[in-house]
Design a protein around this motif. Structure first.
Motif, PDB file in Angstrom:
ATOM      1  N   VAL A 261       0.834  -1.209   0.000  1.00  0.00           N
ATOM      2  CA  VAL A 261       0.000   0.000   0.000  1.00  0.00           C
ATOM      3  C   VAL A 261       0.871   1.263   0.000  1.00  0.00           C
ATOM      4  N   VAL A 386      -8.641  -7.509   0.863  1.00  0.00           N
ATOM      5  CA  VAL A 386      -9.023  -6.104   0.681  1.00  0.00           C
ATOM      6  C   VAL A 386      -7.794  -5.290   0.259  1.00  0.00           C
ATOM      7  N   GLY A 387      -6.682  -5.497   0.988  1.00  0.00           N
ATOM      8  CA  GLY A 387      -5.458  -4.753   0.685  1.00  0.00           C
ATOM      9  C   GLY A 387      -4.898  -5.094  -0.687  1.00  0.00           C
ATOM     10  N   LEU A 390      -6.851  -3.168  -3.173  1.00  0.00           N
ATOM     11  CA  LEU A 390      -6.490  -1.755  -3.024  1.00  0.00           C
ATOM     12  C   LEU A 390      -5.135  -1.455  -3.676  1.00  0.00           C
ATOM     13  N   THR A 467     -14.128  -1.800  -1.194  1.00  0.00           N
ATOM     14  CA  THR A 467     -12.719  -1.401  -1.241  1.00  0.00           C
ATOM     15  C   THR A 467     -12.523  -0.322  -2.309  1.00  0.00           C
ATOM     16  N   ALA A 468     -13.179  -0.536  -3.459  1.00  0.00           N
ATOM     17  CA  ALA A 468     -13.094   0.473  -4.520  1.00  0.00           C
ATOM     18  C   ALA A 468     -13.650   1.800  -4.020  1.00  0.00           C
ATOM     19  N   GLY A 470     -13.673   2.828  -0.923  1.00  0.00           N
ATOM     20  CA  GLY A 470     -12.660   3.368  -0.010  1.00  0.00           C
ATOM     21  C   GLY A 470     -11.542   4.059  -0.772  1.00  0.00           C
ATOM     22  N   PHE A 471     -11.096   3.437  -1.873  1.00  0.00           N
ATOM     23  CA  PHE A 471     -10.053   4.045  -2.705  1.00  0.00           C
ATOM     24  C   PHE A 471     -10.541   5.384  -3.257  1.00  0.00           C
TER      25      PHE A 471
ATOM     26  N   LEU B  20     -20.282   3.258  -9.985  1.00  0.00           N
ATOM     27  CA  LEU B  20     -19.783   2.589  -8.782  1.00  0.00           C
ATOM     28  C   LEU B  20     -20.878   2.503  -7.726  1.00  0.00           C
ATOM     29  N   GLY B  54     -15.144  -4.620   4.381  1.00  0.00           N
ATOM     30  CA  GLY B  54     -14.339  -4.125   3.266  1.00  0.00           C
ATOM     31  C   GLY B  54     -14.059  -2.637   3.385  1.00  0.00           C
ATOM     32  N   LEU B  55     -15.097  -1.868   3.678  1.00  0.00           N
ATOM     33  CA  LEU B  55     -14.927  -0.412   3.729  1.00  0.00           C
ATOM     34  C   LEU B  55     -14.056   0.001   4.913  1.00  0.00           C
ATOM     35  N   CYS B  58     -10.486  -1.189   4.408  1.00  0.00           N
ATOM     36  CA  CYS B  58      -9.755  -0.412   3.407  1.00  0.00           C
ATOM     37  C   CYS B  58      -9.335   0.946   3.964  1.00  0.00           C
ATOM     38  N   LEU B  59     -10.303   1.652   4.569  1.00  0.00           N
ATOM     39  CA  LEU B  59      -9.983   2.975   5.113  1.00  0.00           C
ATOM     40  C   LEU B  59      -8.958   2.853   6.242  1.00  0.00           C
ATOM     41  N   MET B  61      -6.763   0.547   6.726  1.00  0.00           N
ATOM     42  CA  MET B  61      -5.449   0.158   6.228  1.00  0.00           C
ATOM     43  C   MET B  61      -4.711   1.357   5.623  1.00  0.00           C
ATOM     44  N   ILE B  62      -5.462   2.181   4.882  1.00  0.00           N
ATOM     45  CA  ILE B  62      -4.814   3.353   4.281  1.00  0.00           C
ATOM     46  C   ILE B  62      -4.297   4.279   5.379  1.00  0.00           C
TER      47      ILE B  62
END
Lengths: 588, 82
Positions: A261, A386-387, A390, A467-468, A470-471, B20, B54-55, B58-59, B61-62
């Motif tokens: 990441v 998930v990662g 991402l 996940t998308a 979140g990106f 999306l 997932g959400l 993801c958040l 992890m970032i």
């Protein structure tokens, strides 16, 4: 071809590599480069279940043992050798092809080995051949990274050898069979650590993201496929059901993906991501149930193809633009659209989209963790998925091919052979996803798992879709910068510096002090004695022995001229000699 | 052709956003029609569990990774040569 005529696949690649310069001379290198892996791929199904058994110094060695577990790895290794060779057709240096093939031979030899000594021989061949794929990049950074890679693998090889000695001392048996976790002693654990080093299990993983991004474009395609997956094979063969592997594997999946990441260099992202993906396999092996080992093998098969595809894609970009950092790329979809499509197929396959190979392989391991009641492990693996989407599914293609701003480059599309290699890998990614039976039928145990059920589909839609999302929300925080991140190689890279300082300063100073005393007192005395003895030797004894000493001096001078002082040359010569010995042993 | 199509999409970020969003809505509706009785743990029995997973994953992890990189791990690319 009948079943009685066959050749050890490793021998085919070794002989193929040795004959490469000859074919280059007659302008037939490209034909040879396709022919040898194709033949190897076609003949693996004719291999008998046991062959190449020899007695050597009281040890029973077995160069060929084929069963269902061997077969699935042999199949993908030879297929990958074919794809990789086609991808590298345009490379003119025979040396690079030869190194790649010797490396493949090491991997095939390990996979087929029936005892620990043969495993060890091919294991070392793999390390020593693959380092040339790093050195052939010929930049200072690559040379340095190659030496570090070699040192770490030599250390791993010594641990493995130590383990084999202790194992032999305890059991007087070198056959390479499954070890039970209950009876394992220090010897078996050392062997396991040796294997784990090649599987890049943290904390002994840092060699991988250190060396792979410095390899040549084609070299990295080969390297990403063989070392770690051969390690997965030997772990599955010998150490299925070890709980430590399950825990370390789950940690690996997250460790690798975290770095993927934050990294900037595309090939370093992919390298870290190998750590993550191999984590799934190591975890599956550690769970050890039939379904989990099946999942590990299926994932190894699928992973080799899509990770090689990704390395081919970013390798093509590197070949055509000279750049691999995300911060220096962007907007390339206009100029390299086919490469983009292939790479995106690799990206969605690795993320486990329905109809791709990741969907039918990764989920087997996650489901096996669930059925084994390892909920924490299962959630760790899902989080790593998930990662994965991402970092490799969205971030990597986005910043290379689209991105907030164009990099201003207008590269040409990659040469036809690179595209053909990518096409073959992309085709396999989709084919396996749509027709999983092809892969499931090759696995070591019968498969009672169907990836295409409603719950799994829904779970995948959610994980990937959100996940998308979140990106989309955080894309501006993910913008890459031109930095690199510390990892555990810090210990030996900084540690070596400190060691050298210690050697230069305190040790060197005390050495100097002792030498001074010796020079002033001891040296004169010794010199006087030596002169006397030398006179006696030269004039008295050698005269009597018919001048042989003079001959030796002359011969020594000639040998001295062969020695170039370059470590690479010595290693190359040693490896070549070793291969020759092997060819002779395997052929006879 | 593919280049033209992608350029067309790229010039319309709003449309991509709604595509999306509609996929996310579809996936949530789809989950209501799935049999949630078989599963490995309590999360598998909840509608929309993996969407939240997932959400948040993801958040989280970032934020975690980028933060860790920023305060600790980040170095110049020639860090070891100095």
């Amino acid at each position: 071809m009948t079943s009685s005529i066959f050749m050890h696949p490793a021998t085919m690649f070794i002989v193929g590599a040795l004959l490469l310069p000859l074919f280059k001379k007659f302008n037939a290198q490209k034909v040879w480069l396709v022919l040898v892996p194709l033949l190897a791929f076609m003949q693996i199904k004719y291999l008998p279940s046991s062959f190449g058994c020899v007695e050597w110094m009281g040890f029973k060695l077995q160069f060929g043992r084929v069963d269902q577990l061997t077969m699935v790895f042999l199949h993908v290794f030879t297929l990958m050798a074919l794809i990789g060779s086609i991808f590298g057709l345009h490379v003119k240096e025979s040396g690079q092809h030869a190194a790649a093939w010797l490396y493949v031979a090491g991997s095939l030899g390990t996979t087929l080995a029936g005892d620990y000594l043969v495993v060890f021989i091919f294991w070392e061949l793999m390390a020593f051949a693959s380092v040339f794929l790093v050195w052939y990049r010929k930049r200072k950074k690559s040379i340095d990274a190659g030496f570090r890679y070699l040192l770490v693998h030599t250390f791993g090889g010594l641990v493995l050898l130590g383990g084999i000695f202790l194992h032999y001392q305890a059991t007087h048996d070198l056959s390479f069979v499954a070890v039970s976790p209950e009876t394992a002693t220090i010897g078996e654990y050392l062997i396991m650590i040796g294997f784990m080093l090649n599987a890049a299990v943290p904390p002994i993983h840092a060699w991988l993201p250190d060396a792979y991004p410095e390899a040549t474009v084609t070299g990295a395609v080969f390297m990403c496929a063989f070392t770690t997956k051969t390690a997965v094979y030997v772990l599955a063969r010998g150490f299925a059901g070890f709980e430590a592997l399950m825990i370390l594997g789950a940690i690996m999946t997250l460790y690798g993906v975290f770095y993927a990441v934050i990294e900037n260099d595309a090939r370093r992202i992919l390298a870290y991501h190998i750590v993550s993906q191999v984590g799934y396999m190591v975890c599956g092996v550690g769970i050890g149930t039939e379904m989990a080992v099946n999942g590990a093998c299926a994932h190894a098969y699928a992973h080799i193809l899509y990770k090689a595809l990704l390395f081919m894609g970013v390798g093509s970009v590197l070949e055509m633009t000279g750049r691999s950092k995300l911060s220096e790329l962007g907007g390339l979809y206009k100029y390299m659209p086919l490469t983009m499509i292939f790479t995106v197929i690799g990206g969605i396959a690795i993320s486990g989209f329905p109809l791709t190979s990741g969907f039918i392989s990764k989920s087997m391991i996650i489901a096996a963790a669930g059925e084994h009641h390892q909920l924490i492990v299962m959630c760790m693996l899902s989080l790593a998925a998930v990662g994965t989407f991402l970092s490799v599914g969205i971030k990597l293609p986005y910043f290379i091919w689209f991105g907030p701003n164009d990099c201003g480059l207008k590269p040409k599309e990659a040469p036809w052979n690179m595209q053909l290699g990518m096409f073959m890998a992309a085709f396999m990614c989709l084919f396996l996803g749509m027709y999983p039976k092809f892969l499931y039928d090759m696995l070591p145990y019968a498969v009672h798992y169907n990836a295409y059920n409603m719950a799994h589909l829904s779970e995948t839609f959610h994980l990937l879709g959100f996940t998308a999302f979140g990106f989309y929300l955080m894309v501006k925080y993910l913008k890459p910068h031109d930095v690199s991140n510390l990892d555990l190689d810090w210990f030996y890279r900084r540690g070596a510096g400190w060691f050298m300082w210690f050697a230069r300063n305190p040790v060197s100073a005390s050495n100097e002090f002792v030498s001074n005393i010796y020079r002033t007192v001891g040296l004169r005395l010794t010199m006087a004695m030596a002169r006397g003895l030398s006179w006696f030797d030269w004039e008295g004894i050698d005269w009597a022995l018919d001048g042989s000493a003079r001959g030796v001096v002359k011969g020594g001078d000639q040998v001295r001229q062969i020695q170039t002082g370059k470590l690479q040359h010595y290693i190359g010569a040693a490896v070549a000699l070793l291969f020759l010995v092997l060819v002779v042993v395997v052929l006879i | 052709m593919i280049v033209k199509f992608l350029t067309y999409l790229r010039e319309r970020p709003e449309m991509l956003k709604w595509l999306l969003m509609s996929f996310l809505a579809f996936s949530l509706v789809f989950d209501f029609f799935v049999d949630h009785h078989e599963g490995h743990f309590w999360g598998d029995h909840l509608v929309g569990f993996w969407a939240v997973f997932g959400l948040v994953g993801c958040l989280g992890m970032i934020v975690f990774c980028k933060g860790l990189s920023h305060v600790w791990l980040e170095r110049d690319t020639d860090h070891y040569d100095k």
